[in-house]
Scaffold this motif. Structure first.
Motif, PDB file in Angstrom:
ATOM      1  N   GLU A 112       1.976   3.335   4.581  1.00  0.00           N
ATOM      2  CA  GLU A 112       3.932   2.636   4.504  1.00  0.00           C
ATOM      3  C   GLU A 112       4.371   3.385   3.489  1.00  0.00           C
ATOM      4  N   ILE A 113       3.735   2.380   2.727  1.00  0.00           N
ATOM      5  CA  ILE A 113       4.053   2.228   1.272  1.00  0.00           C
ATOM      6  C   ILE A 113       4.346   3.690   0.304  1.00  0.00           C
TER       7      ILE A 113
ATOM      8  N   GLU B 146      12.515   6.317  -0.720  1.00  0.00           N
ATOM      9  CA  GLU B 146      13.801   6.307  -1.453  1.00  0.00           C
ATOM     10  C   GLU B 146      14.261   7.228  -2.147  1.00  0.00           C
TER      11      GLU B 146
ATOM     12  N   ARG C 112       7.730   5.052   2.160  1.00  0.00           N
ATOM     13  CA  ARG C 112       8.997   4.677   1.470  1.00  0.00           C
ATOM     14  C   ARG C 112       9.585   5.001   0.332  1.00  0.00           C
ATOM     15  N   GLU C 113       7.878   5.359  -0.557  1.00  0.00           N
ATOM     16  CA  GLU C 113       8.593   6.227  -1.347  1.00  0.00           C
ATOM     17  C   GLU C 113       9.118   7.446  -1.562  1.00  0.00           C
TER      18      GLU C 113
ATOM     19  N   ARG D 201       9.134   1.978  15.049  1.00  0.00           N
ATOM     20  CA  ARG D 201      10.135   2.622  14.614  1.00  0.00           C
ATOM     21  C   ARG D 201       9.775   3.920  15.866  1.00  0.00           C
TER      22      ARG D 201
ATOM     23  N   TYR E 198       7.053  -0.751  -3.852  1.00  0.00           N
ATOM     24  CA  TYR E 198       7.261  -0.483  -2.905  1.00  0.00           C
ATOM     25  C   TYR E 198       7.121  -1.843  -1.670  1.00  0.00           C
ATOM     26  N   GLY E 199       5.372  -2.000  -1.551  1.00  0.00           N
ATOM     27  CA  GLY E 199       4.471  -2.721  -1.415  1.00  0.00           C
ATOM     28  C   GLY E 199       5.512  -4.175  -0.865  1.00  0.00           C
TER      29      GLY E 199
ATOM     30  N   ARG F 130       7.546  -2.842  11.832  1.00  0.00           N
ATOM     31  CA  ARG F 130       7.199  -2.187  10.939  1.00  0.00           C
ATOM     32  C   ARG F 130       6.501  -1.678  10.509  1.00  0.00           C
TER      33      ARG F 130
ATOM     34  N   LEU G 165       8.593  -4.519  -0.980  1.00  0.00           N
ATOM     35  CA  LEU G 165       9.623  -4.324   0.143  1.00  0.00           C
ATOM     36  C   LEU G 165       9.230  -3.770   1.829  1.00  0.00           C
ATOM     37  N   LEU G 166       7.341  -3.747   1.601  1.00  0.00           N
ATOM     38  CA  LEU G 166       7.266  -3.262   2.968  1.00  0.00           C
ATOM     39  C   LEU G 166       6.976  -5.004   3.734  1.00  0.00           C
TER      40      LEU G 166
ATOM     41  N   LEU H  70      12.499   7.047   7.904  1.00  0.00           N
ATOM     42  CA  LEU H  70      11.316   6.760   8.141  1.00  0.00           C
ATOM     43  C   LEU H  70      11.153   7.301   9.527  1.00  0.00           C
TER      44      LEU H  70
END
Ligand code: ATP
Ligand code: MG
Lengths: 254, 347
Positions: free
Chosen positions: A126-127, A134, A130-131, B198, B10-11, B193, B13-14, A101
């Motif tokens: 963020e979603i 992945e 994240r995709e 990060r 993914y939501g 997060r 996961l977050l 990320l």
């Protein structure tokens, strides 16, 4: 075909040490281009100039019509150049997912206030990130490691995460400084396969420094050879391997 | 093999945590904290309020020192700025407390950039000493700016209220601290997060790689200074509200060391660790008092020495902690949890 990256007479001296002297070559889009040469030949310094970490003494590195060697270092990711480092440079206390990320940093956007509140747009951003992460995790076959702390992984896997992190910047050109040194045969073969996939499936050009001659000869489209800071050869793997100056640099030198 | 592909969106996961047990524990903790003033009163309630305020301060310090890796010994200076800013905004400008507290934070954050900018190239001990010097300067300015701050005579804060809770009332002050502490913890957890958190971790773990990944080091270091010090400033404001009379002495060097101790004992870099560390160090003298009572050492002598005992025990504890458990209390907690999760197998 026009070059993706044109290195034009790059030079760098550190005090009296001429680490790189007037090196020029072109990297074609979606090609694998290796830079080889004995220890201390100036390969890493060349990479550091291309990625703006070291200011050249003279010369330029033109990428997408821009001299990237004089850009701000943190703009390189946005301009389309991702890189890995000769020595491990992972974020060792963060997880695999977090490392990747960070690579996506410039593509995520937002600010500290929206991040702290974490509503609406930050969440959506963020979603989406994240995709993408992945997809990279799947590409590098590290699904089982996604929540592992990177510092706890084996050397070979940490290197793989570093490769993933560079991919996450969304590059057109990837600079890989000695990916496979210190890896076992199996890990080396995996990396060779990934580099070929990066070129063929993702259409990303790879410029790599490598000491492992079998991988250089197997997968490179083009090879540039440095010795004592100078370019002594540039051509296809076959041409370079037959070049007497190259043979001399490797056997005769030191 | 558990690959995690079973997670549908993914939501999820977050989410802060997908573990319902963690949610249940967090809920139970907040409920217990809300109910606490019915269980304890007087001195213990004051100590509990202090734990909450220290939590805010250490969670703030953790942003700079734990997450970004920039060691600060300037905590007391930032607390002082926040405390005096809040006090002056209330006393001289009659600002509502609800406005004065966040403003005090923002003022502290902004002033912290005065140290942040020249500190950009400093790391480790050099930065620690620079922040220490800055905090000493702050204390001197407060002492000498007598017309504004009252200098050695201190600053008295009128009995105001915050969201209808009176600061002079023990329970009221407790709830003010609780509200601010919960908001701070949620805010910082969210930062951790997302992109900003990060970026801080990245520049702490490997600044050159962070740069090549697109992180503007100058921007994120200054941002860390600003966010961290703003939160510490809010903690200072809460201290001022709790004490209602502050002098420069309140913000002595010991506070900075104590704050670092809380961070180390709790576990550097973790929000939960910061909370545990703050609670532990604030409660230490109470524990020391209890232990001394057990061995029959009560009364005047005992309480007179409690501060010295606290300092000694704190020092010994940090050494022991770093020796046996570099990850702090949170490390012990994580290991215990793993042990029980795998219980029959772990024996
Ligand atoms: N920051 C620096 N300051 C001074 N000299 C440097 C610096 N960086 C590199 N050099 C020198 O420049 C020369 C080239 O170094 P460089 O690291 O680029 O070589 P390399 O080809 O990557 O070698 P290796 O195969 O060992 O990685 C060496 O003589 C090295 O000592
Ligand atoms: Mg090198």
């Amino acid at each position: 075909m026009s070059a993706l990256l044109s290195v034009e007479g790059l030079s760098k001296s550190f005090g009296g040490v001429h680490a790189v002297r007037g090196v020029s070559f072109d990297v074609a889009p979606a090609s694998i281009h290796s830079v080889i040469g004995p220890n201390g030949a100036g390969k890493t310094t060349l990479f550091n100039m291309i990625s703006a970490l070291v200011k050249p003494s003279s010369g330029r590195a033109v990428f997408d019509g821009r001299d990237v060697s004089r850009a701000r270092p943190h703009h390189l990711a946005r301009l389309g150049i991702g890189r890995t480092f000769q020595n491990l440079a992972v974020f060792s206390h963060a997880t695999v997912v977090e490392n990747l990320l960070v690579g996506m940093h410039h593509r995520i956007g937002g600010n500290v206030l929206s991040d702290g509140v974490f509503f609406g747009s930050t969440r959506a951003r963020e979603i989406r990130a994240r995709e993408e992460v992945e997809r990279i995790i799947e590409f590098l076959e590290i699904e089982h490691l996604r929540n592992e702390v990177v510092g706890m992984l084996s050397y070979g896997l940490q290197k793989r995460v570093e490769l993933g992190r560079a991919l996450a910047t969304g590059p057109k050109l990837l600079l890989l400084d000695e990916m496979v040194s210190g890896m076992n045969t199996e890990e080396t073969e995996d990396i060779a396969r990934f580099i070929l996939d990066i070129k063929q499936e993702l259409s990303i050009a790879v410029l790599m420094i490598e000491h492992d001659m079998s991988i250089v000869m197997d997968i490179s489209d083009r090879v540039t050879v440095l010795s004592f800071g100078e370019r002594i050869a540039d051509g296809t793997p076959g041409e370079v391997a037959a070049d007497p100056r190259v043979i001399d640099a490797y056997l005769g030198g030191a | 093999m558990r690959t995690g592909h079973a997670v549908e969106t993914y939501g999820r996961l977050l989410a802060l945590t997908t573990n319902p047990i963690t949610w249940a524990w967090a809920g139970a903790l907040v409920a217990a904290l809300v109910a606490l003033p019915w269980a304890v009163s007087g001195h213990l309630l004051v100590v509990s309020t202090t734990v909450l305020i220290a939590t805010v301060g250490v969670v703030g310090l953790n942003v700079l020192t734990g997450t970004t890796g920039l060691i600060s010994l300037g905590q007391s200076g930032f607390l002082a700025i926040g405390g005096y800013a809040c006090g002056l905004l209330i006393r001289d400008l009659s600002l509502p407390t609800e406005l004065a507290v966040p403003l005090a934070g923002l003022i502290t954050g902004t002033l912290s950039l005065l140290i942040g900018v020249p500190s950009l190239r400093l790391k480790g001990l050099y930065l620690a000493i620079t922040t220490l010097a800055a905090s000493l300067i702050v204390i001197h300015i407060i002492l000498y700016a007598e017309p504004l701050t009252g200098g050695p005579f201190g600053l008295r804060i009128p009995d105001v209220s915050f969201l209808g809770l009176r600061i002079a009332d023990g329970r009221g002050m407790y709830y003010i601290a609780l509200i601010v502490a919960v908001l701070t913890v949620v805010f910082v957890n969210n930062l951790m997060r997302s992109r900003s958190g990060r970026a801080w971790i990245a520049l702490r773990d490997h600044d050159i790689a962070a740069k090549s990944m697109g992180i503007d080091l100058v921007r994120y270091k200054l941002l860390s200074f600003f966010v961290s010090s703003s939160i510490v400033g809010v903690a200072g404001a809460l201290m001022a509200l709790q004490l209602r009379f502050i002098t420069a002495d309140v913000f002595g060097l010991f506070l900075s060391i104590e704050a670092l101790a809380m961070l180390l004992v709790g576990g550097v870099g973790s929000v939960a660790g910061a909370i545990l560390g703050a609670a532990f160090i604030v409660l230490l003298p109470e524990i020391a008092r209890g232990l001394l009572a057990l061995v029959g050492w009560t009364g005047e002598t005992g309480s007179a020495h409690v501060f010295e005992i606290r300092a000694v025990v704190t020092g010994v504890l940090i050494i022991v902690m770093l020796r046996i458990e570099p990850d702090g209390l949170i490390g012990i907690w994580r290991r215990t949890k793993r042990y029980w999760l795998q219980w029959p197998l772990s024996v």
